[in-house]
Design a protein around this motif. Structure first.
Motif, short mmCIF file in Angstrom:
data_model
loop_
_atom_site.label_atom_id
_atom_site.label_comp_id
_atom_site.label_asym_id
_atom_site.label_seq_id
_atom_site.Cartn_x
_atom_site.Cartn_y
_atom_site.Cartn_z
N MET A 79 14.83 -5.96 2.14
CA MET A 79 14.57 -4.74 2.42
C MET A 79 14.72 -3.78 1.07
O MET A 79 15.27 -3.98 0.28
CB MET A 79 15.40 -4.33 3.56
CG MET A 79 15.07 -5.06 5.02
SD MET A 79 13.52 -4.87 5.40
CE MET A 79 13.32 -2.86 5.84
N LEU A 80 14.23 -2.54 1.23
CA LEU A 80 14.32 -1.78 0.19
C LEU A 80 15.87 -1.43 -0.27
O LEU A 80 16.60 -1.34 0.47
CB LEU A 80 13.73 -0.37 0.49
CG LEU A 80 13.45 0.55 -0.68
CD1 LEU A 80 12.11 0.11 -1.40
CD2 LEU A 80 13.19 2.03 0.08
N ALA B 116 18.30 9.25 -1.67
CA ALA B 116 18.44 8.64 -0.51
C ALA B 116 17.31 8.75 0.27
O ALA B 116 16.99 8.20 1.25
CB ALA B 116 19.74 9.33 0.07
N ASP B 117 16.74 9.76 0.06
CA ASP B 117 15.62 10.13 1.19
C ASP B 117 14.22 9.06 1.13
O ASP B 117 13.59 9.36 1.93
CB ASP B 117 15.05 11.54 0.95
CG ASP B 117 14.42 11.99 -0.25
OD1 ASP B 117 14.24 11.00 -1.20
OD2 ASP B 117 14.12 13.03 -0.81
N GLU B 118 14.35 8.34 0.22
CA GLU B 118 13.46 7.12 0.39
C GLU B 118 13.58 5.97 1.18
O GLU B 118 12.88 5.13 1.42
CB GLU B 118 13.14 6.56 -1.40
CG GLU B 118 12.68 7.40 -2.24
CD GLU B 118 11.14 7.70 -1.89
OE1 GLU B 118 10.63 6.98 -1.65
OE2 GLU B 118 11.13 8.86 -2.19
N TYR B 119 14.78 6.13 1.80
CA TYR B 119 15.38 5.02 2.76
C TYR B 119 15.38 5.59 4.13
O TYR B 119 16.22 5.02 4.95
CB TYR B 119 16.97 4.79 2.23
CG TYR B 119 16.72 4.08 1.02
CD1 TYR B 119 16.92 2.59 0.85
CD2 TYR B 119 16.89 4.65 0.06
CE1 TYR B 119 16.98 2.01 -0.28
CE2 TYR B 119 16.86 4.16 -1.58
CZ TYR B 119 17.00 2.92 -1.57
OH TYR B 119 16.90 2.15 -2.69
N LYS C 118 9.95 5.75 6.52
CA LYS C 118 9.44 4.98 5.26
C LYS C 118 9.52 3.48 5.41
O LYS C 118 9.00 2.68 4.78
CB LYS C 118 10.05 5.71 4.00
CG LYS C 118 9.81 7.04 4.00
CD LYS C 118 10.42 7.64 2.52
CE LYS C 118 9.89 9.17 2.58
NZ LYS C 118 10.47 9.95 1.14
N LEU C 119 10.70 3.11 6.11
CA LEU C 119 11.05 1.77 5.96
C LEU C 119 10.17 1.09 6.76
O LEU C 119 9.79 -0.31 6.48
CB LEU C 119 12.71 1.32 6.32
CG LEU C 119 13.51 1.82 5.23
CD1 LEU C 119 15.17 1.65 5.97
CD2 LEU C 119 13.38 1.10 4.14
N CYS C 120 9.85 1.60 7.98
CA CYS C 120 9.05 1.05 8.94
C CYS C 120 7.71 1.01 8.37
O CYS C 120 6.78 0.02 8.70
CB CYS C 120 8.93 1.56 10.23
SG CYS C 120 10.47 1.39 11.21
N GLY C 121 7.20 2.05 7.62
CA GLY C 121 6.01 1.93 7.13
C GLY C 121 5.80 0.96 5.98
O GLY C 121 4.69 0.01 5.81
N SER D 184 0.84 -1.22 0.13
CA SER D 184 -0.04 -0.04 0.14
C SER D 184 0.87 1.19 0.00
O SER D 184 0.32 2.30 -0.19
CB SER D 184 -0.80 -0.02 1.09
OG SER D 184 -0.08 -0.03 2.57
N THR D 185 2.15 0.94 0.21
CA THR D 185 2.89 2.19 0.26
C THR D 185 3.39 2.44 -1.29
O THR D 185 4.27 3.62 -1.62
CB THR D 185 4.19 1.97 1.08
OG1 THR D 185 4.88 0.75 0.82
CG2 THR D 185 4.02 2.09 2.55
N GLY D 186 3.05 1.67 -2.04
CA GLY D 186 3.22 1.73 -3.52
C GLY D 186 4.95 1.21 -3.93
O GLY D 186 4.92 1.17 -5.04
#
Length: 329
Positions: free
Chosen positions: A72-73, A84-87, A91-94, A17-19
């Motif tokens: 993991m991502l 980098a701001d995607e990590y 966001k990872l916990c999401g 659901s986070t895409g």
């Protein structure tokens, strides 16, 4: 579930659901009932992927647990955004919360190693009601800081973290990708800390005098093939210090973990990332912490002490009564 045959595990790919699209191993016990069998969600560290938990998955499933282990991502078959701001850990916990949602699990036991330990601990702050127990390996709990310190300043105070300055620089991606075999040789030779170099020029020197690799030739090749897909994503975890701090500060995350949350910390006595002094500091913020020292073991405890780690965690889970998905802790 043969650790020497990665294809023998049950692999899945799901768009969350986070895409983001995640690849993960999802192994069910015989006669699985989501209302009766608890789920263990395993989070790997750097530079690893689902395969780091290969020795634990089968035994835990045979004990009646559902075991879910994502890449993991940025790793393996999971999405690899460049920025980098995607990590950030938020966001990872999401993503992990969305993964549990996708497989129909409301609460799980989280187990993390290395970076996965930090992420799992932060999950306990971002999503406290999603956990029934927390297991962290090699890297102890560190609470959110009210003050931001650039990694350069942190490394001045703790020189053994100098490698994180190097990893935070974009140039390290190309350096490591061009020296992947040497990089892996250093990473998987106990008992050293994950990194004993601060620049690619030190790779050659760091290789001298290392003991035998903890990986078999076949395992080594699997790591090489998987991580050679690109190191930008894995290294991006080290490029989010400021963003992580700002997100945690804005959310007002507490310093202490949930007061009723059982927490187990396993650590190797020859691993510089975990020392008795650091563990004592960590204990101030973890009301129900139990730690177990693995004598003469290094950083990669899931491999170096695979049987001990597997059995210690199972015994601990049974003692706290978390074998059932409906357990009241």
């Amino acid at each position: 579930m043969d650790p020497t045959r990665p294809e023998s595990f049950n692999h899945r790919i799901e768009r969350l659901s986070t895409g983001r699209t995640y690849h993960f191993v999802d192994q069910l016990p015989s006669g699985y009932d989501p209302n009766l069998n608890a789920t263990i969600l395993c989070v790997h560290g750097f530079p690893d992927f689902w395969y780091g938990w290969r020795h634990q998955i089968g035994p835990w499933v045979r004990e009646g647990y559902r075991v879910v282990v994502p890449d993991m991502l940025g790793y393996g078959g999971t999405d690899k955004p460049w920025a980098a701001d995607e990590y950030t850990t938020k966001k990872l916990c999401g993503d992990l919360a969305a993964l549990l949602e996708a497989i129909g699990i409301k609460q799980a036991i989280l187990a993390g190693h290395d970076w996965g330990s930090h992420i799992a601990s932060r999950f306990a702050l971002w999503y406290p009601n999603h956990l029934v127990a927390l297991v962290i390996l090699s890297v102890p709990y560190i609470p959110p800081s009210p003050v931001y310190l650039p990694i350069e300043e942190v490394a001045k105070r703790a020189p053994n973290l100098g490698y994180q300055v190097y990893f935070s620089e974009q140039k390290s991606t190309k350096d490591i990708e061009s020296n992947m075999k040497k990089f892996l040789d250093i990473m998987f030779h106990p008992p050293r800390s994950p990194m004993s170099f601060t620049k690619v020029g030190a790779l050659e020197a760091a290789l001298k005098g290392l003991p035998s690799s903890i990986l078999s030739p076949k395992e080594y090749q699997y790591y090489y093939d998987t991580l050679s897909r690109g190191m930008n994503g894995p290294l991006n975890y080290y490029r989010t210090f400021k963003q992580r701090h700002e997100e945690e500060l804005a959310a007002g995350l507490p310093s202490n973990l949930r007061s009723d949350l059982p927490v187990l910390f396993l650590w190797g006595t020859r691993d510089p990332t975990a020392t008795p002094a650091i563990i004592r500091k960590s204990a101030k913020f973890v009301p129900r912490l139990q730690d177990i020292a693995l004598e003469d073991r290094g950083h990669w405890v899931m491999v170096e002490a695979k049987d001990e780690v597997t059995s210690h965690i199972i015994k601990w889970l049974k003692n706290i009564g978390s074998h059932s998905a409906k357990a009241k802790l």
